[in-house]
Design a protein around this motif. Structure first.
Motif, PDB file in Angstrom:
ATOM      1  N   ALA A 211       0.832  -1.208   0.000  1.00 40.91           N
ATOM      2  CA  ALA A 211       0.000   0.000   0.000  1.00 40.91           C
ATOM      3  C   ALA A 211       0.869   1.261   0.000  1.00 40.91           C
ATOM      4  O   ALA A 211       0.563   2.239  -0.682  1.00 40.91           O
ATOM      5  N   PHE A 212       1.953   1.203   0.742  1.00 41.12           N
ATOM      6  CA  PHE A 212       2.897   2.319   0.802  1.00 41.12           C
ATOM      7  C   PHE A 212       3.443   2.635  -0.600  1.00 41.12           C
ATOM      8  O   PHE A 212       3.466   3.792  -1.034  1.00 41.12           O
ATOM      9  N   VAL A 213       3.823   1.575  -1.314  1.00 42.55           N
ATOM     10  CA  VAL A 213       4.351   1.764  -2.670  1.00 42.55           C
ATOM     11  C   VAL A 213       3.281   2.352  -3.579  1.00 42.55           C
ATOM     12  O   VAL A 213       3.539   3.285  -4.353  1.00 42.55           O
ATOM     13  N   VAL A 214       2.062   1.827  -3.482  1.00 42.35           N
ATOM     14  CA  VAL A 214       0.971   2.334  -4.326  1.00 42.35           C
ATOM     15  C   VAL A 214       0.734   3.817  -4.034  1.00 42.35           C
ATOM     16  O   VAL A 214       0.507   4.614  -4.943  1.00 42.35           O
ATOM     17  N   GLY A 215       0.812   4.181  -2.762  1.00 44.63           N
ATOM     18  CA  GLY A 215       0.628   5.581  -2.405  1.00 44.63           C
ATOM     19  C   GLY A 215       1.703   6.464  -3.001  1.00 44.63           C
ATOM     20  O   GLY A 215       1.425   7.529  -3.557  1.00 44.63           O
ATOM     21  N   LEU A 216       2.957   5.990  -2.942  1.00 39.00           N
ATOM     22  CA  LEU A 216       4.062   6.801  -3.456  1.00 39.00           C
ATOM     23  C   LEU A 216       4.020   6.952  -4.964  1.00 39.00           C
ATOM     24  O   LEU A 216       4.636   7.853  -5.524  1.00 39.00           O
ATOM     25  N   LEU A 217       3.280   6.033  -5.613  1.00 41.63           N
ATOM     26  CA  LEU A 217       3.170   6.055  -7.074  1.00 41.63           C
ATOM     27  C   LEU A 217       2.765   7.438  -7.604  1.00 41.63           C
ATOM     28  O   LEU A 217       3.185   7.841  -8.673  1.00 41.63           O
TER      29      LEU A 217
ATOM     30  N   VAL B 260      -9.930   5.146 -14.535  1.00 40.87           N
ATOM     31  CA  VAL B 260      -8.493   4.974 -14.302  1.00 40.87           C
ATOM     32  C   VAL B 260      -7.683   5.865 -15.244  1.00 40.87           C
ATOM     33  O   VAL B 260      -6.747   6.554 -14.837  1.00 40.87           O
ATOM     34  N   VAL B 261      -8.060   5.850 -16.520  1.00 38.63           N
ATOM     35  CA  VAL B 261      -7.360   6.672 -17.510  1.00 38.63           C
ATOM     36  C   VAL B 261      -7.461   8.145 -17.108  1.00 38.63           C
ATOM     37  O   VAL B 261      -6.481   8.890 -17.113  1.00 38.63           O
ATOM     38  N   TRP B 262      -8.662   8.538 -16.729  1.00 41.76           N
ATOM     39  CA  TRP B 262      -8.912   9.929 -16.352  1.00 41.76           C
ATOM     40  C   TRP B 262      -7.994  10.345 -15.193  1.00 41.76           C
ATOM     41  O   TRP B 262      -7.328  11.374 -15.247  1.00 41.76           O
ATOM     42  N   THR B 263      -7.960   9.516 -14.156  1.00 37.09           N
ATOM     43  CA  THR B 263      -7.145   9.900 -12.995  1.00 37.09           C
ATOM     44  C   THR B 263      -5.656   9.891 -13.333  1.00 37.09           C
ATOM     45  O   THR B 263      -4.911  10.758 -12.882  1.00 37.09           O
ATOM     46  N   THR B 264      -5.228   8.919 -14.145  1.00 37.56           N
ATOM     47  CA  THR B 264      -3.808   8.878 -14.501  1.00 37.56           C
ATOM     48  C   THR B 264      -3.405  10.153 -15.240  1.00 37.56           C
ATOM     49  O   THR B 264      -2.368  10.749 -14.951  1.00 37.56           O
ATOM     50  N   ILE B 265      -4.245  10.577 -16.183  1.00 33.58           N
ATOM     51  CA  ILE B 265      -3.926  11.798 -16.928  1.00 33.58           C
ATOM     52  C   ILE B 265      -4.010  13.006 -15.999  1.00 33.58           C
ATOM     53  O   ILE B 265      -3.227  13.949 -16.111  1.00 33.58           O
ATOM     54  N   THR B 266      -4.947  12.965 -15.056  1.00 26.76           N
ATOM     55  CA  THR B 266      -5.057  14.063 -14.095  1.00 26.76           C
ATOM     56  C   THR B 266      -3.744  14.272 -13.351  1.00 26.76           C
ATOM     57  O   THR B 266      -3.293  15.408 -13.165  1.00 26.76           O
ATOM     58  N   ILE B 267      -3.116  13.156 -12.960  1.00 32.90           N
ATOM     59  CA  ILE B 267      -1.848  13.270 -12.239  1.00 32.90           C
ATOM     60  C   ILE B 267      -0.775  13.882 -13.136  1.00 32.90           C
ATOM     61  O   ILE B 267      -0.003  14.741 -12.712  1.00 32.90           O
ATOM     62  N   ILE B 313       0.115  21.353  -4.725  1.00 34.63           N
ATOM     63  CA  ILE B 313       0.054  20.272  -5.711  1.00 34.63           C
ATOM     64  C   ILE B 313      -0.199  18.950  -5.002  1.00 34.63           C
ATOM     65  O   ILE B 313      -1.041  18.144  -5.418  1.00 34.63           O
ATOM     66  N   MET B 314       0.523  18.730  -3.905  1.00 37.18           N
ATOM     67  CA  MET B 314       0.364  17.484  -3.137  1.00 37.18           C
ATOM     68  C   MET B 314      -1.085  17.331  -2.668  1.00 37.18           C
ATOM     69  O   MET B 314      -1.668  16.253  -2.760  1.00 37.18           O
ATOM     70  N   LEU B 315      -1.631  18.437  -2.203  1.00 36.87           N
ATOM     71  CA  LEU B 315      -3.012  18.414  -1.697  1.00 36.87           C
ATOM     72  C   LEU B 315      -3.978  18.004  -2.807  1.00 36.87           C
ATOM     73  O   LEU B 315      -4.924  17.250  -2.580  1.00 36.87           O
ATOM     74  N   LEU B 316      -3.729  18.526  -4.015  1.00 36.14           N
ATOM     75  CA  LEU B 316      -4.613  18.202  -5.132  1.00 36.14           C
ATOM     76  C   LEU B 316      -4.479  16.732  -5.536  1.00 36.14           C
ATOM     77  O   LEU B 316      -5.430  16.133  -6.052  1.00 36.14           O
ATOM     78  N   VAL B 317      -3.291  16.157  -5.315  1.00 34.08           N
ATOM     79  CA  VAL B 317      -3.074  14.762  -5.692  1.00 34.08           C
ATOM     80  C   VAL B 317      -3.660  13.817  -4.648  1.00 34.08           C
ATOM     81  O   VAL B 317      -4.044  12.689  -4.959  1.00 34.08           O
ATOM     82  N   THR B 318      -3.737  14.293  -3.404  1.00 31.49           N
ATOM     83  CA  THR B 318      -4.093  13.403  -2.288  1.00 31.49           C
ATOM     84  C   THR B 318      -5.373  12.581  -2.499  1.00 31.49           C
ATOM     85  O   THR B 318      -5.353  11.373  -2.236  1.00 31.49           O
ATOM     86  N   PRO B 319      -6.465  13.169  -2.981  1.00 32.49           N
ATOM     87  CA  PRO B 319      -7.657  12.326  -3.166  1.00 32.49           C
ATOM     88  C   PRO B 319      -7.385  11.117  -4.046  1.00 32.49           C
ATOM     89  O   PRO B 319      -7.829  10.002  -3.749  1.00 32.49           O
ATOM     90  N   ILE B 320      -6.606  11.326  -5.120  1.00 27.33           N
ATOM     91  CA  ILE B 320      -6.299  10.213  -6.018  1.00 27.33           C
ATOM     92  C   ILE B 320      -5.418   9.203  -5.300  1.00 27.33           C
ATOM     93  O   ILE B 320      -5.608   7.987  -5.438  1.00 27.33           O
ATOM     94  N   VAL B 322      -5.341   8.531  -2.100  1.00 24.74           N
ATOM     95  CA  VAL B 322      -6.166   7.761  -1.157  1.00 24.74           C
ATOM     96  C   VAL B 322      -6.996   6.730  -1.909  1.00 24.74           C
ATOM     97  O   VAL B 322      -7.071   5.556  -1.531  1.00 24.74           O
ATOM     98  N   TRP B 323      -7.586   7.169  -3.002  1.00 26.25           N
ATOM     99  CA  TRP B 323      -8.418   6.277  -3.796  1.00 26.25           C
ATOM    100  C   TRP B 323      -7.616   5.076  -4.296  1.00 26.25           C
ATOM    101  O   TRP B 323      -8.060   3.931  -4.235  1.00 26.25           O
ATOM    102  N   ASN B 324      -6.399   5.340  -4.794  1.00 22.24           N
ATOM    103  CA  ASN B 324      -5.534   4.269  -5.290  1.00 22.24           C
ATOM    104  C   ASN B 324      -5.194   3.274  -4.192  1.00 22.24           C
ATOM    105  O   ASN B 324      -5.275   2.063  -4.381  1.00 22.24           O
ATOM    106  N   VAL B 325      -4.781   3.794  -3.041  1.00 18.34           N
ATOM    107  CA  VAL B 325      -4.389   2.912  -1.938  1.00 18.34           C
ATOM    108  C   VAL B 325      -5.579   2.082  -1.501  1.00 18.34           C
ATOM    109  O   VAL B 325      -5.482   0.877  -1.287  1.00 18.34           O
TER     110      VAL B 325
END
Lengths: 380, 333
Positions: A211-217, B260-267, B313-320, B322-325
């Motif tokens: 999970a840590f790695v996925v987060g750092l992604l 998934v595609v949408w979020t990846t491009i968002t990043i 920037i980090m703050l804007l990425v955080t929702p994604i 969390v969702w990924n994890v």
């Protein structure tokens, strides 16, 4: 599938045409750069690249006459061709920038100091003068002519070592390569071991680490710039290759571990358990079984990392390029060229094309692995 | 020493050191620390196996913590301190200063535009390309040509598109295709596209859309092929037309992939730096957060505000994040 009676032919045609249009749109800008890199500065500045493939009538930049002087019947005569070796057809010409189309081919222009100039339709000129023109500035001739397409390799010679100063990309090319190769290989080695541990070894906290790695992604590398630059300067690495390799390794690792772990988890359990029963050590299992079997995943990540490090600008700017600029990479040099020689498209286009040609070759040669990696890395 | 030689030498040393660590540490563990022989052989093997995962993980974990985890914390700390006052804690002063700068709000506005336009267009074009190319014989060639910009650097793409947007004085022949078409169709004077406020943002976005469409297409094309045939056949039997099949049968089934595609491009969009840096450098109201941050860091040398904008920037990425994890955890269970 959609071929319901009566619909097929028109719809199929529409699909074909739409794809052709889409591909053309996507290809057009790149082709423009490629074609421009083979044209001279004058050609680029006076006509669009799309017209370079056809015969075209255009007003050429001024050509200053030159040639050996011959004494002929009391007159000093200089003869020569305006477009040596080219099949041009002159439709009008002149001797001043205010009236560049003053004369028709074959007419004679009377200039000051008893000089005359004649230009014929094929682009041959004959200049006569009453006094010797030795050491004098000869007149310029403006022509409007139809010339066949003409391409040159001169830009590439300039960019690949012949040019001066920032035009010469050969050093940057080597620097880029020096950054890229270790920055691709080291993370693979490091990540492969970690991915194996995360996929096939049992230890407490494994799920948490994944999970840590996925987060750092998705952590933006912008956050890492200042702290790491401070760190590098603090521990004496400074700005240089070592720093940029370490940085690329760090930034590439999450994706590498993630991709490789996902692939390794899918390897058949039997092989690994059998090897364990037969007394193979974990190190042997890893190097003799897992690594060879994981080749496709290793290749996909290698391509990603290669493209990413080769194309990178930000990391190189922060961690590599010092004030001497001796280790500049190609992307950075192109940005500098954009600033200093924004109008010199021949150098700019060629430099950019040299820089993108290597990734393009890798891309077309190994597209299969790239696609596989993309699918493994994002569809989950 | 010639730079090329130096490069080769460093490659050998770098990769060699990596391999030597793994081989050496495993050997050390098995031979010296816990040898699998003698009176304690069994216990030693167990112990060695307890340690070994961490041996395998150590370099990766170390690099991850040092290069990604630690900077998040350190950047947060830096954003709350002032470099000129010897790193004294200043609370939210940097954020307040940043919020008072119009350039920051311009960057925020533009970033929001980028966040909406680029993922939407890339996904839409990608979906279109995937659907169309899947149905024709030369589809694979078409795909690889649309996919090609993925291999081109943002800087290279910037040069390519700068040529497209190039403007020559009125009356002379245009060498940028956009102006050539514009002059030919409208008869107006050519425009310096990149200096037209507000709209120039879209000209920059086109570059990223051009690059990311191939990515979207590849992923979505795989998803489209994964759709069960029966659902489509059933729709055909029921008399659905191709458009209904596409929008009502296919798209809903690949919604997850589209997301998934949408979020990846968002990043990618959140981190976009090179394109703006190379094409306009944030002039003419085209600033974005990543370039704003670079400006603050390395031109203004203001590490406090620079770090603060990085945290945004980090703050804007955080929702994604969390969702990924969360998704990854769900999958592992």
């Amino acid at each position: 599938m959609d071929n319901i009676a009566g619909h097929k032919s028109s719809l199929t045609w529409a699909v074909h045409i739409s794809v052709v249009v889409l591909v053309a749109l996507w290809l057009f800008p790149t082709v423009g750069l490629l074609v421009s890199s083979f044209r001279t500065a004058d050609q680029i500045a006076t006509s669009g690249w799309w017209s370079s493939l056809s015969q075209q009538e255009r007003q050429n930049p001024a050509i200053r006459l030159e040639g050996a002087e011959v004494l002929d019947g009391g007159l000093y005569v200089i003869e020569g061709a305006l477009f040596p070796g080219l099949e041009a057809e002159v439709s009008a010409w002149g001797t001043s920038s205010r009236a560049p189309e003053a004369y028709a081919p074959g007419e004679t222009a009377e200039l000051t100091k008893g000089r005359t100039v004649t230009v014929d339709a094929a682009g041959n000129f004959r200049m006569t003068a009453e006094t010797s023109q030795e050491g004098a500035r000869l007149p310029r001739v403006f022509t409007t002519a139809t010339t066949p397409p003409e391409f040159t390799l001169e830009n590439y010679r300039q960019v690949l070592g012949g040019g001066s100063g920032t035009d010469d990309m050969s050093r940057a090319f080597i620097s880029t390569l020096t950054v890229t190769v270790p920055a691709t290989i080291i993370p693979i080695v490091v990540a492969a071991f970690a991915a194996y541990a995360l996929a096939w070894m049992d230890f407490p906290g494994r799920a948490l680490l994944v999970a840590f790695v996925v987060g750092l992604l998705v952590v933006p590398l912008q956050l890492a710039l200042i702290p790491l630059l401070k760190l590098h300067l603090g521990i004496g690495i400074g700005k240089g290759y070592l720093g940029v390799w370490l940085a690329h390794t760090g930034f590439g690792l999450p994706l590498a571990i993630y991709l490789l772990r996902n692939y390794m988890v899918g390897l058949p359990r039997d092989i690994i358990e059998n090897a364990r029963v037969d007394g193979a050590t974990e190190f042997q299992i890893f190097t003799k079984i897992i690594l060879p079997l994981s080749f496709p995943a290793l290749a996909s990540f290698a391509i990603f990392q290669f493209l990413w490090t080769w194309n990178d600008l930000l990391v190189a700017k922060v961690f590599l390029i010092d004030s001497t600029g001796r280790t500049t990479v190609m992307t950075n040099q192109i940005v500098e060229l954009l600033g200093t020689r924004g109008g010199n498209w021949e150098i700019l286009a060629t430099a950019a094309f040299v820089s993108i040609s290597v990734p393009l070759v890798v891309f077309f040669a190994m597209q299969r692995y790239l696609v596989r990696g993309l699918l493994a890395g994002s569809v989950k | 020493m010639h730079p090329a030689l130096q490069g080769v030498a460093t490659i050998v040393i770098g990769v060699g050191a990596c391999l030597a660590y793994f081989y050496g540490s495993n050997q050390f563990l098995d031979r010296v620390l816990f040898p699998a022989k003698g009176p304690n052989a069994g216990r030693n093997i167990n112990r060695a196996n307890m340690v070994r995962p961490w041996l395998f993980l150590f370099p990766a974990l170390f690099a991850l913590c040092l290069y990604l985890a630690y900077p998040v914390v350190e950047t947060l700390r830096l954003s709350l301190t002032d470099r000129n006052q010897d790193g004294a804690f200043v609370g939210l002063a940097n954020y307040a200063q940043m919020a008072s700068e119009p350039k920051f709000w311009e960057a925020m506005r533009n970033n929001m535009l980028w966040l909406i336009v680029v993922p939407a267009l890339s996904t839409a074009f990608g979906l279109l390309a995937a659907q169309l190319t899947d149905r024709i014989k030369w589809g694979n060639i078409a795909k690889s040509l649309i996919f090609m910009p993925m291999a081109i650097s943002f800087v290279g793409a910037s040069v390519i598109w700068k040529l497209v947007y190039d403007a020559r004085p009125p009356g002379t022949e245009q060498i940028g295709v956009l102006n050539a078409l514009y002059v030919w169709f409208t008869g107006n004077d050519p425009q310096q596209w990149l200096t037209v406020p507000f709209w120039n943002n879209f000209f920059l976005m086109i570059v990223l859309v051009w690059i990311q469409t191939g990515f979207a297409m590849v992923i979505l094309s795989a998803a489209l092929r994964g759709i069960p045939e029966e659902t489509i056949e059933a729709a055909i039997v029921d008399g659905a037309n191709p458009f209904q099949i596409f929008f009502k049968i296919k798209v809903p089934q690949i919604m997850g992939t589209i997301l998934v595609v949408w979020t990846t491009i968002t990043i990618v969009v959140l981190k976009v730096f090179d394109i703006v840096y190379a094409m306009t450098n944030g002039q003419w109201e085209t600033q974005v957060l990543a370039n704003y941050m670079f400006d603050k860091l390395f031109r203004a040398n203001d590490w406090g505000v620079g770090s603060a904008s990085a945290m945004v920037i980090m703050l804007l990425v955080t929702p994604i994040l969390v969702w990924n994890v969360w998704n990854a955890r769900k999958e592992m269970r």
